[in-house]
Structures are given as C-alpha cells and as structure tokens.
Design an enzyme around this catalytic site. Sequence first.
Site, PDB file in Angstrom:
ATOM      1  N   ASP A 256     -71.376 -45.189 -43.640  1.00  0.00           N
ATOM      2  CA  ASP A 256     -71.919 -46.561 -44.829  1.00  0.00           C
ATOM      3  C   ASP A 256     -71.015 -46.055 -46.073  1.00  0.00           C
ATOM      4  O   ASP A 256     -70.163 -46.532 -47.055  1.00  0.00           O
ATOM      5  CB  ASP A 256     -72.858 -46.691 -44.690  1.00  0.00           C
ATOM      6  CG  ASP A 256     -73.405 -48.092 -43.471  1.00  0.00           C
ATOM      7  OD1 ASP A 256     -72.862 -48.347 -43.263  1.00  0.00           O
ATOM      8  OD2 ASP A 256     -74.631 -48.046 -43.783  1.00  0.00           O
TER       9      ASP A 256
ATOM     10  N   HIS B 296     -79.451 -38.910 -43.189  1.00  0.00           N
ATOM     11  CA  HIS B 296     -79.619 -40.043 -41.365  1.00  0.00           C
ATOM     12  C   HIS B 296     -80.218 -39.403 -41.342  1.00  0.00           C
ATOM     13  O   HIS B 296     -80.594 -37.650 -40.574  1.00  0.00           O
ATOM     14  CB  HIS B 296     -77.759 -39.566 -40.758  1.00  0.00           C
ATOM     15  CG  HIS B 296     -77.660 -40.935 -39.978  1.00  0.00           C
ATOM     16  ND1 HIS B 296     -78.721 -40.144 -38.646  1.00  0.00           N
ATOM     17  CD2 HIS B 296     -77.050 -42.167 -39.793  1.00  0.00           C
ATOM     18  CE1 HIS B 296     -77.967 -41.348 -37.897  1.00  0.00           C
ATOM     19  NE2 HIS B 296     -77.438 -42.359 -38.716  1.00  0.00           N
TER      20      HIS B 296
HETATM   21  N1  CMC Z   1     -80.194 -39.348 -51.095  1.00  0.00           N
HETATM   22  C1  CMC Z   1     -81.064 -38.785 -52.101  1.00  0.00           C
HETATM   23  N2  CMC Z   1     -81.753 -37.706 -51.295  1.00  0.00           N
HETATM   24  C2  CMC Z   1     -82.129 -38.405 -49.761  1.00  0.00           C
HETATM   25  C3  CMC Z   1     -80.896 -38.773 -49.155  1.00  0.00           C
HETATM   26  C4  CMC Z   1     -80.431 -40.203 -50.049  1.00  0.00           C
HETATM   27  N3  CMC Z   1     -79.570 -40.986 -49.551  1.00  0.00           N
HETATM   28  N4  CMC Z   1     -81.450 -39.174 -47.849  1.00  0.00           N
HETATM   29  C5  CMC Z   1     -82.759 -38.514 -47.347  1.00  0.00           C
HETATM   30  N5  CMC Z   1     -82.856 -37.854 -48.339  1.00  0.00           N
HETATM   31  C6  CMC Z   1     -84.329 -37.084 -49.068  1.00  0.00           C
HETATM   32  C7  CMC Z   1     -85.878 -37.307 -48.950  1.00  0.00           C
HETATM   33  O1  CMC Z   1     -85.829 -38.041 -50.637  1.00  0.00           O
HETATM   34  C8  CMC Z   1     -86.186 -36.494 -47.922  1.00  0.00           C
HETATM   35  O2  CMC Z   1     -86.605 -35.687 -49.197  1.00  0.00           O
HETATM   36  P1  CMC Z   1     -87.919 -34.570 -49.471  1.00  0.00           P
HETATM   37  O3  CMC Z   1     -87.768 -34.198 -48.220  1.00  0.00           O
HETATM   38  O4  CMC Z   1     -88.253 -34.367 -50.577  1.00  0.00           O
HETATM   39  O5  CMC Z   1     -89.161 -36.399 -49.424  1.00  0.00           O
HETATM   40  C9  CMC Z   1     -85.623 -35.966 -47.170  1.00  0.00           C
HETATM   41  O6  CMC Z   1     -83.835 -35.961 -47.626  1.00  0.00           O
HETATM   42  C10 CMC Z   1     -85.297 -36.176 -46.203  1.00  0.00           C
HETATM   43  O7  CMC Z   1     -85.522 -37.926 -46.229  1.00  0.00           O
HETATM   44  P2  CMC Z   1     -86.026 -39.264 -44.981  1.00  0.00           P
HETATM   45  O8  CMC Z   1     -86.174 -39.780 -45.393  1.00  0.00           O
HETATM   46  O9  CMC Z   1     -87.151 -38.408 -45.304  1.00  0.00           O
HETATM   47  O10 CMC Z   1     -85.002 -39.117 -42.950  1.00  0.00           O
HETATM   48  P3  CMC Z   1     -85.177 -40.339 -42.607  1.00  0.00           P
HETATM   49  O11 CMC Z   1     -84.452 -39.509 -41.973  1.00  0.00           O
HETATM   50  O12 CMC Z   1     -86.427 -41.131 -42.528  1.00  0.00           O
HETATM   51  O13 CMC Z   1     -83.599 -41.307 -43.094  1.00  0.00           O
HETATM   52  C11 CMC Z   1     -82.023 -42.229 -44.170  1.00  0.00           C
HETATM   53  C12 CMC Z   1     -83.046 -41.253 -43.185  1.00  0.00           C
HETATM   54  C13 CMC Z   1     -80.256 -43.126 -43.788  1.00  0.00           C
HETATM   55  C14 CMC Z   1     -82.950 -43.834 -44.144  1.00  0.00           C
HETATM   56  C15 CMC Z   1     -82.061 -42.242 -45.425  1.00  0.00           C
HETATM   57  O14 CMC Z   1     -80.946 -40.853 -45.506  1.00  0.00           O
HETATM   58  C16 CMC Z   1     -81.804 -42.728 -46.451  1.00  0.00           C
HETATM   59  O15 CMC Z   1     -82.328 -43.172 -47.106  1.00  0.00           O
HETATM   60  N6  CMC Z   1     -79.942 -42.072 -46.901  1.00  0.00           N
HETATM   61  C17 CMC Z   1     -79.243 -43.320 -47.509  1.00  0.00           C
HETATM   62  C18 CMC Z   1     -79.011 -45.124 -47.285  1.00  0.00           C
HETATM   63  C19 CMC Z   1     -77.932 -44.722 -45.829  1.00  0.00           C
HETATM   64  O16 CMC Z   1     -77.444 -44.447 -46.483  1.00  0.00           O
HETATM   65  N7  CMC Z   1     -78.144 -45.565 -45.027  1.00  0.00           N
HETATM   66  C20 CMC Z   1     -77.199 -45.220 -43.989  1.00  0.00           C
HETATM   67  C21 CMC Z   1     -77.758 -44.265 -42.814  1.00  0.00           C
HETATM   68  S1  CMC Z   1     -75.983 -44.624 -41.400  1.00  0.00           S
HETATM   69  C22 CMC Z   1     -76.062 -46.535 -40.939  1.00  0.00           C
HETATM   70  C23 CMC Z   1     -76.794 -47.187 -39.756  1.00  0.00           C
HETATM   71  O17 CMC Z   1     -77.612 -46.486 -39.280  1.00  0.00           O
HETATM   72  O18 CMC Z   1     -77.375 -48.099 -40.997  1.00  0.00           O
END
Ligand code: CMC
Length: 427
Positions: A362, A305
């Site tokens: 989720d 998140h």
């Molecule tokens: N599985 C594997 N690696 C992950 C995941 C995951 N679910 N989420 C983040 N990471 C890694 C990502 O690859 C990155 O690694 P690095 O620093 O080595 O590049 C690091 O963790 C930080 O991730 P980010 O994408 O820069 O973080 P963000 O804050 O931009 O993204 C997120 C947050 C929710 C989009 C992301 O965690 C994600 O894609 N999760 C899966 C989708 C999900 O479950 N979304 C629902 C969010 S809660 C409900 C809502 O608000 O709608």
Amino acid sequence: MTDPATLTLDGKSYDYPVMSGTIGPDVVDIRKMYGQTDAFTYDPGFTSTASCQSKLTYIDGDQGVLLHRGYAIGDLAEQSSFMEVAYLLLNGELPSQGELKTFSTTITRHTMVHEQLATFFRGFRRDAHPMAIMCGVVGALSAFYHDSTDIHDPAQRVIASHRLIAKMPTIAAMAYKYSVGQPFLYPDNSLSYTGNFLRMTFGVPAEPYEVNPAVEKAMDRIFILHADHEQNASTSTVRLAGSSGANPFACIAAGIACLWGPAHGGANEAALNMLREIGTPERIPEYIARAKDKNDPFRLMGFGHRVYKNYDPRATVMQKTVREVFDALKVNDPLFDTALRLEELALNDDYFVEKKLFPNVDFYSGVILSAIGFPTSMFTVLFALARTVGWVAQWNEMITDPDQKIGRPRQLYTGPTQRDYVPVGQR
Ligand code: CMC
C-alpha cells in the site's frame, strides 16, 4: 515423518501429530486437544494458528517471497495478465491459450449487472464512501442472482464465482460514477477486463473513450499484485462467513467490510493521505518521530506487515510501476519523492530496522492510483475488486475441503462468574 509434538499439562503428556506442507513451517495438529485435555490454546490475532490447508498462495515473510500456485509474484506481475492469474488461482494451473480465451470470454459475458441494481445505487447518498456502497451492493447480489446461491451445486458455485469476478469492475465503476454524479456506463465487451473497467470509470456516454495501453497495463498489474494473499483478515473473514454455508455473494460482502479497515485494505487510502499531510521531505523526521512515540497512536501507513519481515515483494513491483505510469501520463507527483525519502529514512532508522518494518503493497499504490485519476476513496475499492479473485478461489477451496467445519473459535472467559439477578428497584 516428523516426531509428534508433546504437550504436558497437569502432569500428563499428550502427543499431537505434526503436519508438513510442501514448503513453509510445519503445523501441530491440535484438533483433539480440547477433547483430551479440557484446555484451549490462546492466540488472539491468530499469529501462530493455521486455520486451514491451502494450495493457493505461499508467503515466506522473512525472505519476502510470495507465490501463487508456485509462481513468483514478480514473474506473474511482469509476464502474465490479471485474467491469467485469476484462472491460475481458481484452477490451479496456468491456462493454455484456448483456456484463457474461453475464460476471458466467459468473464466478459458476465460483466453486466441486473438493470434493477442501478435503482439500488440511487438509495445511497451521493457523498457515501464507495466502500460503504460496495459492502451494500455486493451483499445485495444474492437478492439478484438466486440461481447461483446453492453452495452444494458445483455448477452454481462456478457461475457465482464468474459473476463475482466479472461484475466487480462494473459495480466499482458504478460506485465511482455515482459519487461524481455522472451516468453509469454499460460494459463494452470488446475491451479487456481492465480496459473495460477504466472505460466504465473514466469514460462518459457523450464521447468515445480511448484506453491508454500503458495505464491499462499498470492497472492490470496492480490487480495482479492484489489478487490473493493467503489467510489475511478479509480472506479469513470470507472463509469464516462461508463456513456456515452462507452464499458466496454474502461472504464476499463480509470480506469487503473487513478489507475496509485502515490496518488492512484501507491502508492505501491512509498512506496517500499521510503523504499529503507530510507534504514535503523536510517534515518526514517529525512523522517518523511520531510513529516511534508509544504515546502517539500514529503509525506510518503502508509500513509493516503481519507476515513480511522483509521488503514486501509487491511493493518492489509497485515502486517500479509508479515510474512507468508517470512516464506514460507525462506527470510527476512530488509526493513520490516524499515517499522515496520516507522509505529511505525509515529503513535507516533503528526503530524500523529492529521491528523489521518495511514498505508494504500500500505504500506506493496510492501515488500511482492518484496519477491515474482515482480519488483516494476509490483505492480500497480497487483492492476489493482485485482481491475478489482470491476470496472466490479461497471460498471454493474451503467448500470442497473435507476437513472444513463451521469456524467457531473459543475464548478465555474473564467476566463475572454466575451471580444472582437483582431486580431493578433494588439496585
Ligand atoms: N508504524 C510504526 N510502528 C509500527 C508500524 C507502523 N506502520 N507497524 C508496526 N509497528 C510497531 C508496533 O507499534 C509494534 O511495536 P511494539 O512491539 O513496540 O508494540 C510492532 O511494530 C509490531 O506491530 P504489531 O501491530 O504488533 O504488528 P501486527 O502484525 O499486529 O500488525 C500491521 C501489522 C500491518 C497491522 C501494522 O504493521 C500496521 O498497522 N501497519 C500500518 C497499516 C498498514 O500499512 N497496513 C497494510 C498492511 S499490507 C496490506 C494488507 O494486507 O491489507
């Protein structure tokens, strides 16, 4: 009073006031910065930017805390109802018994949609994704309710807010009914907000529908868990759309479009599809390895998140609710065991520990919604239904905020500098 923050640029120093909220990090007020320095800040994804002041929702991502108007999400999920939370988010205080009754009656009285809207539905393909239908139909509401689109009239804003909250379950149920080829059901005003939605979704005109109280309670709680979440992508979209003066129906349609993405509301659908693909607990390590592989775009859906760097407090409630729904319906889905095992393995894996990736709201919601009988394509629709309360409350807050301006971010331009046009024959 916190000391101002000082920025030094090209040998000159500039002071910027630091603002404090009631809780949470201070913010540096850089509104005058561009005018004074001729420089912008750079913050793609707004990871360090407060776009507004808000009294609605507070999140402490490190501690895993979520408060609505000061009330903890766990307390609201346990003890209140979705209507109560809707009132709280809109009005700032929990309602008295009388206020709650009046509010619920008002919302109930707005649950019917214009009869012509049924015709509008028939323009869609039967196999359309219900979120595609939601984007279209909610956007179209402004064509049906002209008398509540003047955003400068407080009374019209109230009516539009009530209409949106009230009609969303009807529209969501219609989107479902349309996809399965069953007739639309009119709302039944003798039922609760959530009971009514369940009946419009799963009932048929041919026979009476009994609302299962345990399912009604679980569904109501799921709505509470999704009601608002600070300045997330779809809420910011609603605010941005609204900042131009667009009508509330159009703004909420914009929010729905944003919510659909798999990184946001679409994650509940993606999470259950992922669990189904994994199938049995033996295959979990393979998927964990894929999630960690930089060359593989796969991510564990329902994990991680932007704000929570701890267990999402909504996921805690959601996990508990899975068991309640299973008990009430006397079902058991082996995917829940797969989900529990996946969580356990991920939370003990260095990659997830170091990056502070925990289950989010989720991760478990799909297992519950599937047990209740919703197809995966409806999951994000349910999220949209509940989040409409938050979107509407945030939109109202924005409209009445004296600091509100049209949202207009700037950029760091990296394209070509000015060049001469070459006619097509000479290129
Ligand atoms: N599985 C594997 N690696 C992950 C995941 C995951 N679910 N989420 C983040 N990471 C890694 C990502 O690859 C990155 O690694 P690095 O620093 O080595 O590049 C690091 O963790 C930080 O991730 P980010 O994408 O820069 O973080 P963000 O804050 O931009 O993204 C997120 C947050 C929710 C989009 C992301 O965690 C994600 O894609 N999760 C899966 C989708 C999900 O479950 N979304 C629902 C969010 S809660 C409900 C809502 O608000 O709608």
